[in-house]
Design a protein around this motif. Sequence first.
Motif, PDB file in Angstrom:
ATOM      1  N   HIS A 257       5.152  10.264   7.941  1.00 37.71           N
ATOM      2  CA  HIS A 257       4.183   9.209   8.239  1.00 37.71           C
ATOM      3  C   HIS A 257       3.897   8.378   6.988  1.00 37.71           C
TER       4      HIS A 257
ATOM      5  N   ASN B   2       6.786   6.057   6.232  1.00 37.99           N
ATOM      6  CA  ASN B   2       6.767   4.907   7.143  1.00 37.99           C
ATOM      7  C   ASN B   2       5.715   3.898   6.703  1.00 37.99           C
ATOM      8  N   THR B   3       4.550   4.376   6.323  1.00 39.72           N
ATOM      9  CA  THR B   3       3.479   3.491   5.865  1.00 39.72           C
ATOM     10  C   THR B   3       3.897   2.746   4.603  1.00 39.72           C
TER      11      THR B   3
ATOM     12  N   GLU C  26       6.907   1.978   3.663  1.00 35.77           N
ATOM     13  CA  GLU C  26       7.911   0.978   4.028  1.00 35.77           C
ATOM     14  C   GLU C  26       7.253  -0.252   4.655  1.00 35.77           C
ATOM     15  N   GLU C  27       6.258  -0.036   5.534  1.00 36.47           N
ATOM     16  CA  GLU C  27       5.556  -1.158   6.144  1.00 36.47           C
ATOM     17  C   GLU C  27       4.804  -1.970   5.090  1.00 36.47           C
ATOM     18  N   LEU C  28       4.148  -1.291   4.161  1.00 36.98           N
ATOM     19  CA  LEU C  28       3.427  -1.993   3.101  1.00 36.98           C
ATOM     20  C   LEU C  28       4.382  -2.771   2.203  1.00 36.98           C
ATOM     21  N   SER C  29       5.535  -2.198   1.941  1.00 40.60           N
ATOM     22  CA  SER C  29       6.530  -2.878   1.129  1.00 40.60           C
ATOM     23  C   SER C  29       7.008  -4.158   1.820  1.00 40.60           C
ATOM     24  N   ASP C  30       7.237  -4.078   3.128  1.00 47.47           N
ATOM     25  CA  ASP C  30       7.644  -5.265   3.890  1.00 47.47           C
ATOM     26  C   ASP C  30       6.563  -6.341   3.858  1.00 47.47           C
ATOM     27  N   GLN C  31       5.308  -5.923   4.018  1.00 45.24           N
ATOM     28  CA  GLN C  31       4.209  -6.878   3.980  1.00 45.24           C
ATOM     29  C   GLN C  31       4.087  -7.517   2.597  1.00 45.24           C
TER      30      GLN C  31
ATOM     31  N   GLU D 201       6.754 -10.129   2.198  1.00 49.11           N
ATOM     32  CA  GLU D 201       6.424 -11.337   2.945  1.00 49.11           C
ATOM     33  C   GLU D 201       5.349 -12.140   2.226  1.00 49.11           C
TER      34      GLU D 201
END
Length: 74
Positions: free
Chosen positions: A22, A25-26, A28-33, A36
């Motif tokens: 978990h 995954n978090t 990775e999502e923060l890295s994508d944000q 951006e």
Amino acid sequence: MPDRSEETQAERIARLEEHVAHQANTIEELSDQLAEQWRVVEQLRTKLDRLTERFLVLEEGSLEAPAVTRPPHY
């Protein structure tokens, strides 16, 4: 049949692995944000640079104001 302590350890390991998955995954999502947001910041920086250049050109043009003369009623 495993005893109670082995079963508890297996459950604990499974919970820890689930927690790590978990978190990964978090992250990775923060890295994508973040990536951006960095793109948006770069776009805004480019726009700001263009607007600054434009403003400076307009400001230079306005410095060539006509000389102050006395109005005709003096």
